[in-house]
Design a protein around this motif. Structure first.
Motif, short mmCIF file in Angstrom:
data_model
loop_
_atom_site.label_atom_id
_atom_site.label_comp_id
_atom_site.label_asym_id
_atom_site.label_seq_id
_atom_site.Cartn_x
_atom_site.Cartn_y
_atom_site.Cartn_z
N GLU A 63 0.78 -1.21 0.05
CA GLU A 63 0.19 0.00 0.15
C GLU A 63 0.81 1.14 0.08
O GLU A 63 0.17 2.28 -0.22
N HIS A 64 2.06 1.20 0.17
CA HIS A 64 3.14 2.09 0.24
C HIS A 64 3.12 3.13 -0.92
O HIS A 64 3.07 4.20 -1.19
N ALA A 65 2.96 2.18 -2.37
CA ALA A 65 2.86 2.92 -3.65
C ALA A 65 1.56 4.04 -3.56
O ALA A 65 1.93 5.25 -4.06
N PRO A 66 0.33 3.79 -3.64
CA PRO A 66 -0.61 4.57 -3.68
C PRO A 66 -0.62 5.77 -2.45
O PRO A 66 -0.94 6.98 -2.62
N LEU A 67 -0.28 5.34 -1.20
CA LEU A 67 -0.12 6.22 -0.13
C LEU A 67 1.27 7.33 -0.59
O LEU A 67 0.83 8.42 -0.29
N ALA A 68 2.06 6.96 -1.08
CA ALA A 68 3.11 7.84 -1.41
C ALA A 68 2.73 8.84 -2.63
O ALA A 68 2.96 10.12 -2.37
N ILE A 69 1.89 8.22 -3.54
CA ILE A 69 1.37 9.35 -4.50
C ILE A 69 -0.01 10.23 -4.05
O ILE A 69 0.38 11.38 -4.00
N LYS A 70 -0.72 9.66 -2.99
CA LYS A 70 -1.59 10.56 -2.58
C LYS A 70 -0.91 11.76 -1.28
O LYS A 70 -1.42 12.86 -1.55
N THR A 71 -0.06 11.02 -0.84
CA THR A 71 0.63 12.07 0.11
C THR A 71 1.47 13.10 -0.36
O THR A 71 1.53 14.26 -0.05
N SER A 72 1.98 12.69 -1.84
CA SER A 72 2.51 13.90 -2.45
C SER A 72 1.87 15.00 -2.96
O SER A 72 2.31 16.11 -3.15
N GLY A 73 0.46 14.83 -2.92
CA GLY A 73 -0.47 16.06 -3.32
C GLY A 73 -1.27 15.57 -4.43
O GLY A 73 -2.14 16.46 -4.86
N ILE A 74 -0.88 14.24 -5.00
CA ILE A 74 -1.95 13.90 -6.51
C ILE A 74 -3.03 13.68 -5.81
O ILE A 74 -3.37 12.89 -4.82
N HIS A 75 -4.09 14.26 -6.57
CA HIS A 75 -5.45 14.16 -6.11
C HIS A 75 -6.27 13.04 -7.12
O HIS A 75 -7.39 12.87 -6.78
N PHE A 79 -3.30 -2.83 -7.02
CA PHE A 79 -2.91 -1.21 -6.94
C PHE A 79 -4.28 -0.67 -6.82
O PHE A 79 -4.49 0.28 -6.14
N TYR A 80 -5.16 -1.10 -7.78
CA TYR A 80 -6.77 -0.52 -7.80
C TYR A 80 -7.10 -0.75 -6.72
O TYR A 80 -7.64 0.56 -6.14
N ARG A 81 -7.07 -1.71 -5.80
CA ARG A 81 -7.78 -1.96 -4.49
C ARG A 81 -7.08 -1.12 -3.57
O ARG A 81 -7.63 -0.45 -2.59
N ASN A 82 -5.80 -1.33 -3.44
CA ASN A 82 -4.95 -0.31 -2.38
C ASN A 82 -5.35 1.11 -2.68
O ASN A 82 -5.49 1.88 -1.46
N ALA A 83 -5.34 1.51 -3.82
CA ALA A 83 -5.82 3.09 -4.07
C ALA A 83 -7.17 3.17 -3.49
O ALA A 83 -7.32 4.42 -2.59
N ILE A 100 -7.19 3.51 0.58
CA ILE A 100 -6.61 4.67 1.29
C ILE A 100 -7.00 5.94 0.64
O ILE A 100 -6.67 7.06 0.94
N GLY A 101 -8.25 5.81 -0.19
CA GLY A 101 -8.63 7.19 -0.68
C GLY A 101 -8.24 7.79 -1.68
O GLY A 101 -8.46 8.88 -1.89
N LEU A 102 -7.56 7.17 -2.62
CA LEU A 102 -7.03 7.86 -3.64
C LEU A 102 -7.86 7.53 -5.03
O LEU A 102 -7.87 6.22 -5.52
N PRO A 103 -8.33 8.66 -5.55
CA PRO A 103 -9.07 8.29 -6.59
C PRO A 103 -8.22 8.03 -7.94
O PRO A 103 -7.19 8.72 -8.25
N TRP A 125 -10.79 3.42 3.18
CA TRP A 125 -11.90 2.11 3.69
C TRP A 125 -12.11 2.22 5.29
O TRP A 125 -13.09 2.14 5.61
N MET A 126 -10.79 2.38 6.14
CA MET A 126 -11.00 2.48 7.48
C MET A 126 -11.67 3.55 8.13
O MET A 126 -12.48 3.59 8.85
N LYS A 127 -11.27 4.74 7.30
CA LYS A 127 -12.05 6.14 7.73
C LYS A 127 -13.63 5.83 7.68
O LYS A 127 -14.40 6.55 8.16
N TYR A 128 -13.87 5.16 6.34
CA TYR A 128 -15.40 4.98 5.91
C TYR A 128 -16.09 4.18 7.00
O TYR A 128 -17.11 4.35 7.39
N LEU A 129 -15.40 2.97 7.33
CA LEU A 129 -15.89 2.07 8.42
C LEU A 129 -16.08 2.79 9.74
O LEU A 129 -17.09 2.72 10.45
N ARG A 130 -15.19 3.59 10.15
CA ARG A 130 -15.25 4.47 11.31
C ARG A 130 -16.47 5.18 11.21
O ARG A 130 -17.43 5.48 12.35
N GLN A 131 -16.58 6.07 10.08
CA GLN A 131 -17.68 6.80 10.09
C GLN A 131 -19.03 6.25 10.06
O GLN A 131 -20.10 6.61 10.51
N MET A 132 -19.18 5.02 9.40
CA MET A 132 -20.44 4.21 9.21
C MET A 132 -20.90 3.80 10.77
O MET A 132 -21.78 3.63 11.16
#
Length: 165
Positions: A69-81, A92-96, A99-102, A155-162
């Motif tokens: 999951e480091h790959a999509p996390l690095a992309i998202k945290t870099s600022g890519i929306h 990768f699709y599932r991991n994105a 972690i909430g990377l569109p 996903w985890m934030k979504y579950l907590r919100q639910m």
């Protein structure tokens, strides 16, 4: 977040997770530190030039390789929306999403967008518009429940919100 708009960084086919975030940085627990090394073996200027809201464009099989999951996390945290590619490796699709990377698949958009173009994406409709050239394309939008997962930040934030409802 129902949309993304920003400058584009364009890459080719088969960009694997070891290129997105080299294995030598995987012991780093801090997502911001990972982002500082995102894409550095392919594009050493990426981390210095990416701005919050920018988009990443790629060819076929983006995110192939390991299941980290480091790959999509690095992309998202870099600022890519948003990442738009011709296709994504399934893990990768599932991991994105997790972690909430569109991410969107749209072959025609990838073929039409150039590095540095200003692009807007509407996640609800799936419309991708290149403001630099005036072209637009239709990607398949995510179903509402996946849009909710992304809007919550993963996903985890979504579950907590639910649970809190």
């Amino acid at each position: 977040m129902n949309e993304a708009k920003g400058k584009t960084f364009v890459y080719g086919d088969n960009v694997d997770t070891d290129v997105i975030i080299p294995a030598r940085y995987l012991n780093t627990p801090d997502a911001k530190a990972l982002a500082e090394h995102c894409m550095e073996d392919l594009d050493e200027s990426f981390a210095k030039n990416v701005k919050e809201g920018d988009l990443m464009i790629a060819g076929w099989n983006f995110g192939c390789g390991s299941s980290r999951e480091h790959a999509p996390l690095a992309i998202k945290t870099s600022g890519i929306h948003c990442v738009i590619a011709k296709s994504f490796a399934r893990i990768f699709y599932r991991n994105a999403i997790n972690i909430g990377l569109p991410i969107l698949e749209c072959e025609a958009a990838v073929d039409g967008i150039q590095p540095g173009d200003e692009v807007e994406v509407d996640f609800t409709t799936g419309v991708i518009c290149d403001k630099t050239t005036g072209q637009s394309w239709q990607a398949e939008p995510f179903p509402a429940f996946i849009q909710d997962i992304i809007r919550c930040g993963g996903w985890m934030k979504y579950l907590r919100q639910m649970q809190d409802r």
